[in-house]
Design an enzyme around this catalytic site. Structure first.
Site, PDB file in Angstrom:
ATOM      1  CB  CYS A 113      -0.799  -0.118   1.405  1.00 45.88           C
ATOM      2  SG  CYS A 113      -2.245  -1.213   1.261  1.00 45.88           S
ATOM      3  CB  CYS A 145      -3.692  -3.266 -15.440  1.00 45.61           C
ATOM      4  SG  CYS A 145      -2.525  -4.326 -16.424  1.00 45.61           S
TER       5      CYS A 145
END
Ligand code: SAH
Length: 516
Positions: free
Chosen positions: A82, A470
């Site tokens: 993250c 993506c």
């Protein structure tokens, strides 16, 4: 003025870099500060300096950004997963939209106003936590020699012990702890990358959010020598629990019993990987408890209506440990439904779906088209695609194994030459439709489409191209080629599949320009 290593600087963060790092400027010098959030004023220490820019480490937040939030995961700074957890989710979405927009303008050479006209609001997650249906945990040892599992620290293979990743399913923690306890109790070794020794390499856990079914796959570094494949398969076919009498792992029966007690445990398998590589999964999978697959349902939504209600159309997919399957099931529905909306199918169309994986998009397209042709490089995925078609009663989808940049040109050259002058108006059957389809859908990996694939797409002259991407940088490069070849971008829509990371999916609709 240039800065040197270990200098301390005070800097206000004005922008977010493509990897999520904060960007600020001091005296015309650009600083990239990992973990600093746009709007922060921070004290940072230079770690690497170049002529006009430097990388710096966040030392102290002097004034916190209004967009800063308290990251719920205590490991967010070390963990490579993250990069954006300290930024509010709304700002993350803004950042992702801007990244798409900037890449289209800078790399694709599209006009700002044109891009803004085409862009539809990004599809964000309602709940950006615990959204992943799949996690792969490396197993290793900490400094004291304790067996641990968790995630790799950014850009390294050092494991940060964390069994409770907040992006994964809640059940993962208990499952991992059962396995770690079993390893400790029975002195089972963890794999050591440096020596190639040790048994347990990775633990894969998948959960279907629709059926609740859970799959665990242990990736082990042991070679099965005394059990042939035939024997394994015949044991599996009986569907007994446990299916396997061979011990892949000490006290296997006890481990399986404990895992089997777990609600919704559906499949436990072993993947044998003895190679000294970074590839996680081995090629062979042995189901040792329960079923070899879990099943999941994907529902279509109506993206033209407020709240994106379900249309009632749904497909069921069986997933094995090696299947490629989108990891964010809620956003996958948004992504696929948008792709289907952009394809504007009426039931009459011939469609190619390139980079089709296990045929998920293809099968949704098939429900609204005359015929769909899928292309995918992984043979197992094509087997899954055919099986998924059969399972869902779909007969108008056909699949080809191979690289899109080879299958498409080969087909075009072979059939194009056979039927010189074949075109849509001549109405000469399937080949003509395949040669000049109505729609081509592409969903390539990050590196985007190969040139040979793009140039053949241009020759095939579909009315519409739906490009699912993506990576907006390679997307921008490819859209430039397609637009120079006679297409116009009509719609662009981001879809956040990976909250708190820097990644974002984008769906694009291109239309053949009039008279081309
Ligand atoms: N559309 C699918 C898969 C998308 S991921 C889904 O939504 O599930 C991209 C897929 O492209 C992967 O399955 C990968 O194996 C495949 N792939 C990668 N390179 C390829 C190539 N050169 N030609 C065809 N398929 C390729």
């Amino acid at each position: 003025m240039a800065y040197k290593k270990n200098d301390h600087v005070t800097v206000t963060i004005e922008d977010i870099g493509s990897e999520g790092e904060g960007i600020g400027r001091v005296d015309g010098f650009t600083l990239f500060v990992k973990d600093a959030v746009v709007g922060d004023t921070v004290e940072a220490k230079i770690v690497k300096s170049k002529k006009s820019y430097a990388y710096a480490r966040l030392e102290k937040i002097l004034e916190a950004s209004p967009f800063r939030v308290e990251p719920p995961c205590p490991f967010h700074r070390q963990c490579g997963g993250c990069q954006l957890q300290a930024l509010s989710y709304e700002k993350q979405l803004e950042f992702k939209e801007r990244k798409i927009r900037n890449n289209l303008i800078r790399i694709g050479g599209f006009e700002e106003t044109y891009v803004d006209q085409c862009m539809e609001p990004i599809l964000g997650m309602e709940k950006p936590w615990r959204y992943r249906n799949k996690a792969q945990y490396p197993v290793g040892k900490d400094r004291e020699g304790n067996i641990i599992t968790g995630f790799y620290a950014g850009r390294t293979h050092n494991i940060i012990a964390n069994t409770n990743c907040l992006l994964g399913a809640e059940e993962n923690q208990e499952i991992l702890e059962i396995i770690l306890e079993h390893m400790c109790k029975n002195k089972i070794s963890a794999y050591d990358e440096a020596t190639g020794e040790g048994l347990v390499r990775h633990i894969l856990i998948r959960k279907s959010f629709t059926s609740g079914e859970i799959m665990v796959c242990l990736v082990l570094n042991n070679k099965m020598t005394n059990m042939s494949h035939e024997k394994m398969e015949s044991v599996s076919d009986k569907g007994e629990k446990p299916l396997c009498t061979y011990e892949f792992i000490p006290e296997q029966g006890e481990l399986l019993w404990r895992l089997g007690q777990f609600d919704n445990m559906t499949s436990v398998s072993v993947s044998v990987n003895t190679d000294r590589t970074n590839v996680i999964m081995g090629k062979e999978i042995y189901t040792i408890w329960g079923s070899p697959t879990i099943s999941d349902v994907i529902h279509m939504r109506d993206m033209t209506k407020e709240g994106f209600p379900f249309t009632g159309r749904e497909l069921t997919f069986h997933i094995s440990p090696l299947s490629f399957y989108q990891v964010n099931p809620v956003q996958t529905e948004m992504l696929y439904s948008t792709a289907l909306e952009y394809a504007e199918l009426t039931g009459q169309e011939t469609v190619w779906d390139l980079y089709c994986g296990i045929g998920t998009i293809s099968l949704f397209l098939a429900g609204s088209a005359k015929k769909v042709y899928g292309v995918e490089v992984v043979p197992q995925a094509i087997e899954d695609a055919r099986e998924n078609a059969r399972r869902n009663g779909i007969t108008n989808a056909e699949f080809f194994v191979g690289k899109a940049e080879e299958v498409l040109p080969e087909f075009y050259n072979r059939v194009g030459q056979l039927g010189e002058g074949v075109d849509r108006s001549s109405g000469s059957g399937d080949n003509a439709d395949m040669l000049h389809p109505d729609v081509i859908v592409v969903d390539p990996p990050r590196k985007g489409c190969d040139e040979a694939c793009l140039s053949t797409m241009l020759k095939m002259k579909p009315k519409r191209i739906v490009y699912v991407s993506c990576d907006s940088a390679t997307l921008a490069r490819d859209l430039r080629v397609l637009c120079d070849g006679g297409y116009e971008v009509k719609k662009i829509r981001g879809c956040d599949m990976f909250g708190h990371s820097c990644h974002c999916e984008v769906i694009n609709l291109l239309q053949r320009a009039e008279g081309k």
